[in-house]
Design a protein around this motif. Sequence first.
Motif, short mmCIF file in Angstrom:
data_model
loop_
_atom_site.label_atom_id
_atom_site.label_comp_id
_atom_site.label_asym_id
_atom_site.label_seq_id
_atom_site.Cartn_x
_atom_site.Cartn_y
_atom_site.Cartn_z
N ALA A 88 0.85 -1.20 0.00
CA ALA A 88 0.00 0.00 0.00
C ALA A 88 0.88 1.24 0.00
CB ALA A 88 -0.93 0.01 1.21
N VAL A 90 1.59 5.05 1.06
CA VAL A 90 1.23 5.79 2.28
C VAL A 90 1.95 7.13 2.30
CG1 VAL A 90 0.76 3.73 3.66
CG2 VAL A 90 3.08 4.68 3.60
N ALA A 112 -2.77 5.66 4.77
CA ALA A 112 -2.93 5.11 3.43
C ALA A 112 -3.37 6.18 2.44
CB ALA A 112 -3.92 3.96 3.46
N LEU A 119 -3.89 -1.28 7.36
CA LEU A 119 -2.43 -1.31 7.44
C LEU A 119 -1.95 -2.19 8.60
CD1 LEU A 119 -1.58 2.47 6.88
CD2 LEU A 119 -1.67 0.63 5.18
N THR A 164 -6.78 2.22 8.49
CA THR A 164 -5.94 2.71 7.40
C THR A 164 -4.94 3.76 7.86
OG1 THR A 164 -7.68 4.28 6.84
CG2 THR A 164 -7.65 2.19 5.64
#
Length: 368
Positions: A88, A90, A112, A119, A164
């Motif tokens: 992901a 970030v 995120a 996460l 997130t």
Amino acid sequence: MILRWLVVLFAAFSVALPAAASPVRLKDLVEFDGVRGNDLVGYGLVVGLNSTGDGLRNSPFTEEIMSNILERLGVNISGEQFRPKNVAAVFVTAELPAFARAGGQIDVTVSAVGDAESLLGGTLIMTPLNAADGQIYAVAQGTIIAGGVSAEGEAGGVTQGVPTSGTIPSGARIEREISFDFTDLEVIRLALREPDFTTASRIERVINGAVGRGVAAMLDSGTVRLDIAGMRAPSPAHALAQVENLLVEPERKARVVVDQRSGTIVMGQDVRISRVAVSQGNLTLRIQERPLAVQPNPFARGQTVVVPRTEAQIEEEPGIGLAEVPEGTSLSEVIAGLNALGVAPRDMIDILKSIKAAGALHAEFVVR
């Protein structure tokens, strides 16, 4: 009698009363010129997620940064169909404290950017953190502690907190120091967190009284000038150490703070109210549609017709009538007068708004 009113008000109207002003340390009232933090930000990649990462078709920037990192590590994935679900993209943010030295560690926050679901359990890959001048001041890396949890099944799911976003305690190491020579300062300005002429004057008087000389001068409601040379201290650091723990009694504005979501009312001790009459009641209008189907008699000619029917009704609660709120010269008297109205917390908020609009509430009115 007043004590009984206060107890009733806490229970019924959720009104919080701040304590009377008491002496506060100087360091808790002001910011010292030059002693401040600096914000850092970076863009990085989190790996090790349990199939909760970005969908690379919807987040092409995630695939781009992943390719760049792998290429820097000597892995060539050009032309390859590489679409993992455990990564992901970030944003990483942190604050570089004042006088932070190279090699020190600071906390970072990871959030995120794409459509990652969580996460939790992820690891941030080495991410440089830049300041407003574009220079790299720290490098972040480590395991993320997510701030929530999410579970999902075939027919639904549940999310608690914010999965997130998370933090990495001591997750960034300082690589560059801020170029600021504090020892060369001859004058330091003290910036009040809540500007007020009376508070600034008291700070000036307390410092001069403690030092025994006129080393402090009030410039305006939010600034006090401190002469380092006049304090005859070995350095500015020694000078601030002499004055930062001095006790000063701050002066606060009369203020009423209202939170409409929770119905909480907070009043400062200097709130005053003029004599005023208040009438309050609730008006409810109800409209209902009840259509009626009308059919012809058996074996008769005709057709079914829907006839509209509307019922309208107005209900008005008795309310409190016209009640007088006497002039209050203290917070206890103001509370007793408002509590005598006997209304609900949210109705009390509306009453305070109206009293303020009428010019009878002598305080700053803040609605959140």
